[in-house]
Scaffold this motif. Structure first.
Motif, mmCIF file in Angstrom:
data_model
loop_
_atom_site.group_PDB
_atom_site.id
_atom_site.type_symbol
_atom_site.label_atom_id
_atom_site.label_comp_id
_atom_site.label_asym_id
_atom_site.label_seq_id
_atom_site.Cartn_x
_atom_site.Cartn_y
_atom_site.Cartn_z
ATOM 1 N N HIS A 158 -58.861 18.488 96.290
ATOM 2 C CA HIS A 158 -57.504 18.374 95.853
ATOM 3 C C HIS A 158 -57.750 17.093 94.522
ATOM 4 O O HIS A 158 -57.205 16.381 94.713
ATOM 5 N N ILE A 190 -49.006 10.765 93.368
ATOM 6 C CA ILE A 190 -48.865 10.781 95.199
ATOM 7 C C ILE A 190 -47.262 9.778 94.779
ATOM 8 O O ILE A 190 -47.053 8.699 94.953
ATOM 9 N N GLU A 225 -56.853 17.065 91.571
ATOM 10 C CA GLU A 225 -56.001 17.409 90.625
ATOM 11 C C GLU A 225 -55.122 15.994 90.617
ATOM 12 O O GLU A 225 -53.958 16.488 89.715
ATOM 13 N N TYR A 226 -54.638 15.793 91.566
ATOM 14 C CA TYR A 226 -52.696 15.297 91.777
ATOM 15 C C TYR A 226 -53.309 13.208 91.488
ATOM 16 O O TYR A 226 -53.944 12.958 91.734
ATOM 17 N N HIS A 227 -52.821 13.419 90.420
ATOM 18 C CA HIS A 227 -52.376 11.661 89.896
ATOM 19 C C HIS A 227 -51.092 11.013 89.731
ATOM 20 O O HIS A 227 -50.929 9.747 89.854
ATOM 21 N N ARG A 249 -48.328 18.119 88.017
ATOM 22 C CA ARG A 249 -48.192 18.771 89.810
ATOM 23 C C ARG A 249 -47.809 17.156 90.831
ATOM 24 O O ARG A 249 -49.088 16.177 90.444
ATOM 25 N N VAL A 250 -47.115 16.882 91.066
ATOM 26 C CA VAL A 250 -46.286 15.740 92.287
ATOM 27 C C VAL A 250 -46.919 15.998 93.287
ATOM 28 O O VAL A 250 -45.914 17.216 93.619
ATOM 29 N N LEU A 251 -47.804 15.331 94.149
ATOM 30 C CA LEU A 251 -47.788 15.286 95.771
ATOM 31 C C LEU A 251 -46.693 14.472 96.361
ATOM 32 O O LEU A 251 -47.037 13.769 96.142
ATOM 33 N N ASP A 278 -45.982 19.651 95.113
ATOM 34 C CA ASP A 278 -46.416 20.293 96.210
ATOM 35 C C ASP A 278 -45.774 19.430 97.219
ATOM 36 O O ASP A 278 -45.767 18.094 97.513
#
Length: 383
Positions: free
Chosen positions: A90, A96, A92-94, A11-13, A43
């Motif tokens: 959150h 950004i 979980e985001y690696h 999942r890419v923020l 996301d």
């Protein structure tokens, strides 16, 4: 870090201000639709309470949307605390990926402090307005640079503006690609769209796509169009988009007696069809990065008369002529009329744009591979 499985995509923020139909937003959505979402999901963090145009589609594609307070100088401290709370909730985001240029500074800083391995800023403009915000934005773009792990840009000029000359050499140029087949010229579609808009087959139709903002130069567009009407009184101008200056522009059109000739179409989902219906695009921006709309227009075989302030990287075909903003409205009007009289085989241009490297399929595959392998291979360079 690569923990992607078939059931658990990376999942890419993505960082944005608002998810309306602007250039950066449209570019990201083109990639989002084309990427393998079983492997990579997007996301979004936004900074407005109002619903953006793309939010419904994002949710349908499996994306999450988080809301933050607007970034204002007098609330920087409160904003930083909100970012810290977000990352607490959150972890979980690696990856950004900031699409709001230097405005992502506080996110980049906090992500770096927490050891997030991939922190990207993406340059979409080659300049910013010189106003009261310029000082703050310039400060942020210099402050953010040490916290970034990767530098993305739509073109070389945008990279140099945001990252400086030295770091720009390391920038990944991610093209503002489009689905070229969606914009492939279709004579029957053109006829149907013009009929729907009440446009006669012989009517000269100009268009402009962009938010109503000072940098898009709508007042100059109206002046050029007023001059053009002296030679082509049958002409129509389609202004597609919305923004803070729309009402002001409508008033200006009324004052010039142009309301019967200028049509304010607002935000549209049928841009590909409107481009087919038009005869030329006018784009006299004060500055740009590499506008997605110019890529789309060239796909449809639409002649474009644009300002010399737009990077030459946007010129993908022989359809584009660049004109100085210091030239008279008479010269701009003449260039537009001439552009519409030149013979062009419109159905061939989608293939030309694809051949220039701006088709979304190959570009999205590259981006997918980047996200999946960035920590393993340290991918650098351009596609």
């Amino acid at each position: 870090m690569n923990d992607s499985t078939e059931s658990h995509p990376i999942r890419v923020l993505m960082l944005f201000t608002i998810l309306n139909r602007g250039g950066a937003e449209t570019m990201v959505m083109n990639y989002y639709r084309a990427i393998d979402r079983s492997k990579v999901q997007f996301d979004f963090v936004v900074h407005r309470e109002e619903e953006g145009d793309y939010e419904e589609e994002i949710r349908s594609l499996g994306g999450k949307i988080y809301r933050m307070m607007p970034l204002r100088p007098h609330t920087f401290s409160k904003y930083e605390k909100q970012i810290a709370a977000f990352f607490d909730e959150h972890p979980e985001y690696h990856i950004i990926h900031g699409q709001c240029s230097e405005s992502g500074y506080f996110f980049y800083k906090e992500a770096s402090r927490r050891g997030i391995p991939v922190i990207i800023a993406h340059a979409h403009n080659s300049h910013v307005k010189f106003d009261l915000r310029w000082i703050v934005r310039t400060w942020m773009k210099h402050q953010m640079r040490p916290y970034l792990t990767h530098y993305f840009a739509c073109g070389e000029e945008a990279a140099e503006w945001l990252f400086g000359k030295q770091l720009a050499k390391k920038a990944i140029i991610l093209r503002n690609a489009v689905d070229t087949q969606d914009y492939h010229f279709d004579a029957q579609l053109r006829e149907e769209k013009r009929k729907e808009l009440g446009l006669a087959p012989t009517t000269l139709v100009l268009c402009h796509i962009g938010r109503f903002d000072k940098v898009k130069n709508h007042v100059f567009i109206l002046e050029i169009f007023g001059e053009l009407l002296k030679k082509r009184p049958d002409a129509q101008l389609l202004l597609i988009g919305d923004g803070d200056l729309r009402e002001q522009t409508e008033k200006k059109a009324s004052q010039k007696g142009l309301l019967g000739k200028v049509r304010f179409l607002g935000v549209r989902r049928d841009v590909n069809e409107l481009l087919q219906a038009a005869d030329a695009m006018i784009f006299p921006s004060l500055f740009e990065g590499l506008p997605v709309t110019l890529v789309e227009a060239q796909c449809t075989g639409l002649p474009c008369v644009i300002s010399k302030n737009i990077p030459s990287e946007a010129v993908l075909t022989d359809l584009v002529e660049q004109v100085s903003l210091s030239e008279s409205v008479a010269i701009w009007a003449e260039k537009l009329i001439t552009a519409t009289t030149q013979p062009h085989n419109r159905p061939t241009y989608a293939e030309r744009v694809a051949a220039a490297g701006f088709d979304i399929k190959s570009n999205s595959q590259w981006l997918e591979d980047f996200y999946l392998n960035v920590n393993l291979s340290g991918v650098k360079g351009s596609i």
